[in-house]
Design a protein around this motif. Structure first.
Motif, mmCIF file in Angstrom:
data_model
loop_
_atom_site.group_PDB
_atom_site.id
_atom_site.type_symbol
_atom_site.label_atom_id
_atom_site.label_comp_id
_atom_site.label_asym_id
_atom_site.label_seq_id
_atom_site.Cartn_x
_atom_site.Cartn_y
_atom_site.Cartn_z
ATOM 1 N N THR A 87 0.830 -1.198 0.000
ATOM 2 C CA THR A 87 0.000 0.000 0.000
ATOM 3 C C THR A 87 0.868 1.253 0.000
ATOM 4 N N ARG A 88 1.942 1.246 0.780
ATOM 5 C CA ARG A 88 2.868 2.384 0.803
ATOM 6 C C ARG A 88 3.515 2.585 -0.576
ATOM 7 N N THR A 89 3.915 1.473 -1.196
ATOM 8 C CA THR A 89 4.547 1.570 -2.515
ATOM 9 C C THR A 89 3.564 2.066 -3.571
ATOM 10 N N ASN A 90 2.337 1.556 -3.539
ATOM 11 C CA ASN A 90 1.313 2.026 -4.480
ATOM 12 C C ASN A 90 1.057 3.512 -4.315
ATOM 13 N N LEU A 91 0.984 3.955 -3.058
ATOM 14 C CA LEU A 91 0.760 5.377 -2.787
ATOM 15 C C LEU A 91 1.858 6.217 -3.428
ATOM 16 N N LEU A 92 3.107 5.795 -3.254
ATOM 17 C CA LEU A 92 4.224 6.552 -3.806
ATOM 18 C C LEU A 92 4.254 6.508 -5.330
ATOM 19 N N MET A 93 4.050 5.326 -5.907
ATOM 20 C CA MET A 93 4.115 5.220 -7.361
ATOM 21 C C MET A 93 3.047 6.077 -8.029
ATOM 22 N N LEU A 94 1.825 5.999 -7.530
ATOM 23 C CA LEU A 94 0.756 6.788 -8.140
ATOM 24 C C LEU A 94 0.903 8.259 -7.776
ATOM 25 N N GLY A 95 1.371 8.540 -6.539
ATOM 26 C CA GLY A 95 1.568 9.922 -6.129
ATOM 27 C C GLY A 95 2.609 10.633 -6.958
ATOM 28 N N HIS A 96 3.640 9.915 -7.409
ATOM 29 C CA HIS A 96 4.674 10.514 -8.248
ATOM 30 C C HIS A 96 4.217 10.698 -9.686
ATOM 31 N N ARG A 97 3.073 10.127 -10.038
ATOM 32 C CA ARG A 97 2.541 10.311 -11.396
ATOM 33 C C ARG A 97 1.637 11.539 -11.396
ATOM 34 N N ARG A 98 2.258 12.688 -11.215
ATOM 35 C CA ARG A 98 1.495 13.937 -11.196
ATOM 36 C C ARG A 98 2.362 15.046 -11.791
ATOM 37 N N VAL A 99 1.711 16.118 -12.154
ATOM 38 C CA VAL A 99 2.414 17.329 -12.581
ATOM 39 C C VAL A 99 2.763 18.088 -11.313
ATOM 40 N N TRP A 100 4.031 18.398 -11.132
ATOM 41 C CA TRP A 100 4.479 18.909 -9.835
ATOM 42 C C TRP A 100 3.770 20.196 -9.422
ATOM 43 N N ASP A 101 3.347 21.026 -10.393
ATOM 44 C CA ASP A 101 2.652 22.264 -10.048
ATOM 45 C C ASP A 101 1.151 22.141 -10.267
ATOM 46 N N GLY A 102 0.671 20.903 -10.374
ATOM 47 C CA GLY A 102 -0.759 20.677 -10.542
ATOM 48 C C GLY A 102 -1.469 20.521 -9.206
ATOM 49 N N PRO A 103 -2.742 20.133 -9.218
ATOM 50 C CA PRO A 103 -3.500 19.944 -7.978
ATOM 51 C C PRO A 103 -2.834 18.906 -7.070
ATOM 52 N N LEU A 104 -3.055 19.064 -5.778
ATOM 53 C CA LEU A 104 -2.408 18.196 -4.799
ATOM 54 C C LEU A 104 -3.170 16.886 -4.625
ATOM 55 N N ASP A 105 -3.338 16.144 -5.699
ATOM 56 C CA ASP A 105 -4.040 14.865 -5.627
ATOM 57 C C ASP A 105 -3.019 13.732 -5.491
ATOM 58 N N VAL A 106 -2.223 13.804 -4.423
ATOM 59 C CA VAL A 106 -1.154 12.814 -4.253
ATOM 60 C C VAL A 106 -1.639 11.526 -3.592
ATOM 61 N N TRP A 107 -2.923 11.455 -3.221
ATOM 62 C CA TRP A 107 -3.436 10.249 -2.572
ATOM 63 C C TRP A 107 -4.371 9.471 -3.503
ATOM 64 N N ASP A 108 -4.176 9.607 -4.807
ATOM 65 C CA ASP A 108 -5.098 8.976 -5.750
ATOM 66 C C ASP A 108 -5.060 7.455 -5.717
ATOM 67 N N ASP A 109 -4.033 6.879 -5.083
ATOM 68 C CA ASP A 109 -4.023 5.420 -4.963
ATOM 69 C C ASP A 109 -5.245 4.921 -4.210
ATOM 70 N N GLY A 110 -5.809 5.759 -3.323
ATOM 71 C CA GLY A 110 -7.019 5.349 -2.597
ATOM 72 C C GLY A 110 -8.178 5.076 -3.536
ATOM 73 N N TYR A 111 -8.334 5.912 -4.578
ATOM 74 C CA TYR A 111 -9.398 5.689 -5.556
ATOM 75 C C TYR A 111 -9.165 4.397 -6.325
ATOM 76 N N LEU A 112 -7.934 4.183 -6.752
ATOM 77 C CA LEU A 112 -7.640 2.995 -7.557
ATOM 78 C C LEU A 112 -7.769 1.723 -6.721
ATOM 79 N N ALA A 113 -7.295 1.773 -5.481
ATOM 80 C CA ALA A 113 -7.374 0.603 -4.606
ATOM 81 C C ALA A 113 -8.821 0.248 -4.283
ATOM 82 N N THR A 114 -9.645 1.246 -4.001
ATOM 83 C CA THR A 114 -11.044 0.949 -3.690
ATOM 84 C C THR A 114 -11.795 0.489 -4.928
ATOM 85 N N GLY A 115 -11.453 1.055 -6.092
ATOM 86 C CA GLY A 115 -12.095 0.595 -7.323
ATOM 87 C C GLY A 115 -11.812 -0.877 -7.576
ATOM 88 N N GLU A 116 -10.563 -1.269 -7.435
ATOM 89 C CA GLU A 116 -10.202 -2.672 -7.598
ATOM 90 C C GLU A 116 -10.930 -3.527 -6.564
#
Length: 496
Positions: free
Chosen positions: A148-177
């Protein structure tokens, strides 16, 4: 003996139902009858209701517990009138940072509703892709915590650095699965029932699509609105939502494998209109009967259900401090002011506004709050403050396009090592000290940092938010010594 036991249990269920009904207003009792009718229609008639299985996702939130109480009232009411009633599956996803109070709320609610020993009810949890009986006392498994920690980091790093602070998007993907898998476990379910508002459903679906795009999955826009389109979207995404990040043996499969059906046949039953009472009217049922406990301030203020209010506030402070070049205190203050505006726009009680100001508006206590929030991040998410800051800059993707910016701002002593950092991300041998620094500062193994490095930029629209379209960000880009992004403004850093 069986007949005597069944009679005794039926008496207990009747007592539970009568007590439960005693907490419902006249409007809620009317809504309960409409709920029973809606379930009957979905089952194909009351004569089919005994073969109908309903899924209720339980997070321990106020609305989840209230919804479960309504479903239990419907189940027991039908049982008192008909030969059979519908079956109920109550399921919880265990993630890092799960609030102990929420887990206790689930347990107390299930106890009060007497579902643990009812064969018509399954109470389950999923930990590291394994379906287990629900147990609020068991912590997340070490393997589950790490992935879970690794998923959070991998998906969190897939962002535009000056974009919205949606660094916890792994929660959406994990719950969807999780939704997709738990709905087909053990002969599957017929319907997912939820009381989420249309706005909340839209927010979740947009978050799931955004997370899927970050994970390199193709997402179309042609789905029914809200949760009505959830299962079609999950079918489109497939059964392994993180597959672009890992090799085939990088994650556990869903277990026990033999208990999962191949096809998914669930539909969605929307009951948000059944929540006819206001919050104040629900409190007696929630607190006196279900034993629900609420952190009122956190419930009202947190803008992300996957992390606590303290962590969310801490992140804004770090962002202002390290990305904007301001102070931690200024970031917290700005976040508090925006939150107070939101609270008053929603006409929340003024006492909650005063409570928020008392907790987060006192400069004398902010240093202590920062220390406690950092400790919570380390304990619950397994991330140091340095790793959180690295996540804010997302310096590894797209050939490490923002690596130089990150190093200049946070680790100027490593600028001289930039060529070696690029070589490490390209899979070439470098000094052990460089490899160890990369692991320490990111929280990721170098092999996964290299995966981020080879992934193209996250597709964004004109507003700087992630496109939820069929763009494939997993295209390998030409490896080079790195490039620095053009100068960017800070407006996008205000967060959602």
């Amino acid at each position: 003996m069986t007949n005597i036991h069944d009679q005794a249990m039926n008496y207990v269920y009747q007592q539970v139902l009568q007590r439960l009904l005693g907490f419902l207003s006249r409007a809620e009792r009317t809504a309960l009858q409409l709920l029973i009718q809606r379930l009957s229609v979905a089952a194909g008639g009351m004569e089919q209701i005994g073969d109908f299985k309903v899924l209720a996702i339980q997070s321990g939130s106020r609305d989840c517990c209230y919804t479960l109480a309504l479903l239990r009232a419907a189940q027991l009411t039908i049982a008192s009138r008909a030969p059979a009633t519908f079956q109920l599956r109550v399921a919880t996803l265990r993630l890092n940072g799960s609030n102990p109070t929420a887990l206790e709320n689930i347990h107390r609610t299930c106890n009060a509703l007497f579902v643990y020993d009812d064969p018509r009810v399954e109470v389950l949890m999923a930990d590291n892709r394994e379906v287990l009986p629900f147990d609020h006392t068991v912590p997340v498994s070490p393997a589950g915590r790490e992935i879970t920690r690794t998923n959070l980091l991998m998906l969190g790093h897939r962002r535009v650095w000056d974009g919205p602070l949606d660094v916890w998007d792994d929660g959406y993907l994990a719950t969807g699965e999780f939704y997709g898998q738990i709905s087909r476990w053990n002969h599957g379910v017929d319907a997912l029932v939820s009381s989420d508002t249309p706005r909340r459903q839209k927010q979740y679906m947009e978050g799931l699509k955004r997370a899927a795009v970050k994970a390199g999955l193709e997402v179309s826009e042609h789905h029914e609105p809200g949760y009505a389109g959830l299962f079609a979207l999950l079918d489109e995404l497939g059964s392994a939502d993180y597959r672009r990040f890992y090799t085939e043996d990088g994650q556990e499969t869903w277990r026990p494998a033999e208990q999962f059906e191949t096809c998914r046949r669930a539909t969605f039953i929307d009951i948000h209109d059944m929540l006819v009472s206001n919050l104040e009217e629900r409190w007696p049922l929630l607190t006196e009967f279900l034993g629900f406990q609420s952190d009122e301030l956190a419930a009202m203020l947190s803008d992300n259900e996957y992390v606590s209010l303290a962590v969310s506030t801490h992140l804004r402070g770090l962002q202002t401090c390290f990305v904007h070049g301001g102070s931690y205190e200024a970031g917290v203050a700005e976040y508090l002011q925006r939150t107070l505006v939101m609270m008053r726009r929603k006409q929340l009680p003024e006492r909650l506004c005063e409570l928020a100001e008392g907790v987060f508006g006192n400069p004398a206590t902010l240093a202590d709050l920062r220390t406690r929030a950092a400790a919570e991040v380390q304990r619950s998410l397994g991330l140091s403050e340095a790793q959180m800051v690295c996540l804010l800059f997302a310096p590894f993707g797209d050939n490490a396009a923002t690596l130089e910016r990150f190093l200049r701002q946070c680790h100027p002593g490593m600028l001289v090592a930039m060529p070696e950092l690029h070589r490490a991300m390209q899979g070439q041998p470098v000094a052990d000290q460089v490899m160890q620094w990369m692991v320490d500062v990111s929280g990721l193994p170098v092999s996964l940092i290299g995966k981020l490095y080879r992934m193209g930029p996250v597709p964004v629209n004109e507003s700087g938010t992630v496109e939820s379209a069929t763009d494939d960000p997993d295209i390998e880009v030409e490896a080079g010594e790195g490039k620095v992004s053009p100068s960017m403004t800070d407006e996008g850093l205000a967060g959602r």
